[in-house]
Design a protein around this motif. Sequence first.
Motif, short mmCIF file in Angstrom:
data_model
loop_
_atom_site.label_atom_id
_atom_site.label_comp_id
_atom_site.label_asym_id
_atom_site.label_seq_id
_atom_site.Cartn_x
_atom_site.Cartn_y
_atom_site.Cartn_z
N GLN A 194 -22.26 -4.00 87.47
CA GLN A 194 -21.48 -3.02 86.74
C GLN A 194 -20.22 -3.74 86.29
O GLN A 194 -19.31 -3.99 87.08
CB GLN A 194 -21.13 -1.82 87.62
N ILE A 195 -20.18 -4.13 85.02
CA ILE A 195 -19.09 -4.93 84.49
C ILE A 195 -17.94 -4.01 84.10
O ILE A 195 -18.11 -3.08 83.32
CB ILE A 195 -19.55 -5.75 83.27
N THR A 196 -16.76 -4.30 84.64
CA THR A 196 -15.57 -3.50 84.38
C THR A 196 -14.41 -4.42 84.03
O THR A 196 -14.46 -5.63 84.31
CB THR A 196 -15.20 -2.66 85.62
N PRO A 197 -13.34 -3.87 83.46
CA PRO A 197 -12.16 -4.72 83.21
C PRO A 197 -11.60 -5.34 84.49
O PRO A 197 -11.03 -6.42 84.45
CB PRO A 197 -11.16 -3.73 82.58
N MET A 219 -15.22 -6.64 75.98
CA MET A 219 -14.85 -5.24 76.21
C MET A 219 -14.62 -4.52 74.89
O MET A 219 -14.05 -5.07 73.97
CB MET A 219 -13.58 -5.18 77.07
N PRO A 220 -15.06 -3.26 74.79
CA PRO A 220 -15.84 -2.51 75.78
C PRO A 220 -17.28 -3.03 75.86
O PRO A 220 -17.80 -3.53 74.87
CB PRO A 220 -15.79 -1.08 75.27
N ILE A 221 -17.92 -2.89 77.01
CA ILE A 221 -19.28 -3.36 77.19
C ILE A 221 -20.22 -2.61 76.25
O ILE A 221 -20.19 -1.38 76.17
CB ILE A 221 -19.73 -3.16 78.66
N LYS A 222 -21.03 -3.37 75.51
CA LYS A 222 -21.91 -2.77 74.52
C LYS A 222 -23.38 -2.80 74.92
O LYS A 222 -24.21 -2.19 74.26
CB LYS A 222 -21.74 -3.49 73.18
N GLU A 223 -23.72 -3.54 75.97
CA GLU A 223 -25.12 -3.62 76.38
C GLU A 223 -25.24 -3.36 77.87
O GLU A 223 -24.61 -4.03 78.67
CB GLU A 223 -25.71 -4.99 76.04
N TRP A 224 -26.03 -2.38 78.22
CA TRP A 224 -26.35 -2.14 79.62
C TRP A 224 -27.79 -1.67 79.71
O TRP A 224 -28.37 -1.21 78.74
CB TRP A 224 -25.39 -1.14 80.26
N HIS A 225 -28.38 -1.83 80.88
CA HIS A 225 -29.82 -1.63 81.05
C HIS A 225 -30.17 -0.49 82.01
O HIS A 225 -31.34 -0.22 82.25
CB HIS A 225 -30.47 -2.93 81.52
N TRP A 226 -29.15 0.14 82.55
CA TRP A 226 -29.32 1.36 83.33
C TRP A 226 -28.01 2.12 83.31
O TRP A 226 -26.93 1.51 83.29
CB TRP A 226 -29.67 1.04 84.79
N ASP A 227 -28.08 3.43 83.24
CA ASP A 227 -26.89 4.26 83.46
C ASP A 227 -27.28 5.49 84.26
O ASP A 227 -28.47 5.74 84.51
CB ASP A 227 -26.18 4.61 82.15
N ASP A 228 -26.29 6.24 84.69
CA ASP A 228 -26.53 7.34 85.62
C ASP A 228 -26.93 8.64 84.93
O ASP A 228 -27.02 9.68 85.58
CB ASP A 228 -25.31 7.57 86.51
N SER A 229 -27.17 8.59 83.62
CA SER A 229 -27.64 9.80 82.93
C SER A 229 -29.16 9.83 82.93
O SER A 229 -29.82 8.79 82.91
CB SER A 229 -27.12 9.81 81.49
N LYS A 230 -29.73 11.02 82.96
CA LYS A 230 -31.18 11.15 82.92
C LYS A 230 -31.69 10.74 81.54
O LYS A 230 -31.17 11.16 80.52
CB LYS A 230 -31.59 12.58 83.23
#
Length: 259
Positions: free
Chosen positions: A170-173, A197-208
């Motif tokens: 989980q990449i954060t500032p 930043m801001p992160i533009k690519e992620w492969h999982w998030d906590d939304s359904k």
Amino acid sequence: VEGNFNKAGEERYVPLNDGEWYIQRPLWNSNMHWIIPYNETARRSYLRALGKNGFDQVLDAMGTALGMKRLTCFHNTFLGISESDDSNLHTDFYETQRSSWDFLVPIIMANHTTKAELDLQSLDENVLVGIKYQYGVAVVLGDYTYHKSAMIDYMNEGEFRVVSSIYCAQITPENRDSLLYMYAEEDPAPFYHLFDMPIKEWHWDDSKGGATLPKPLSQREEEVSYFKQHEKRRRPTRPTQAVTDDEEDWSEEWSEEPL
């Protein structure tokens, strides 16, 4: 160790059908080789392989259990080895707020041995705990998890071990600089842009129904990708023209939305 693909400290770039790969043998007392997707085509090919083999479920379980918001698989490697005397004790992550992990997944194992293959340092730093890899089981390393390849020798049996190493975070500032400490060199890593930043690519998030790893290509898409790679190798260049990764090949597929 004699008779290996690379000498200690040597590196090379290898073009394959799914992109360009970077191969390096570190200056360790082993014949470990790192095989890393170097350009965007190879990087996405690795991510698609993870998606095809169910790694979305691993990310979902990990992210949900640890209360993460988003996870990005930013650095993926194959680790090949057949002999190690006393490898380099190290950790992959330091102070990243317990938000980064290296998933070590064996994909080729030596059949003849029952000995430990990975050494983990205990919390009191006085004991090394040996672990034997198992198919279908990942060893997960986090902040300050010091480890090294155990003493092994598969050479006489003509065997070797290959482990898939998958860095996800989980990449954060707040933890960005800690994650980048080994990559911000004169020639930065090809995935360096993932930390912008801001992160533009992620492969999982906590939304359904949210972000996932890229899906496998269809047969037609594989044929087009294969053609582009081979066409690029044959394409003439002017003496003053730099050869690039042709990132525009992905312009129609890439967007600011998560993958």
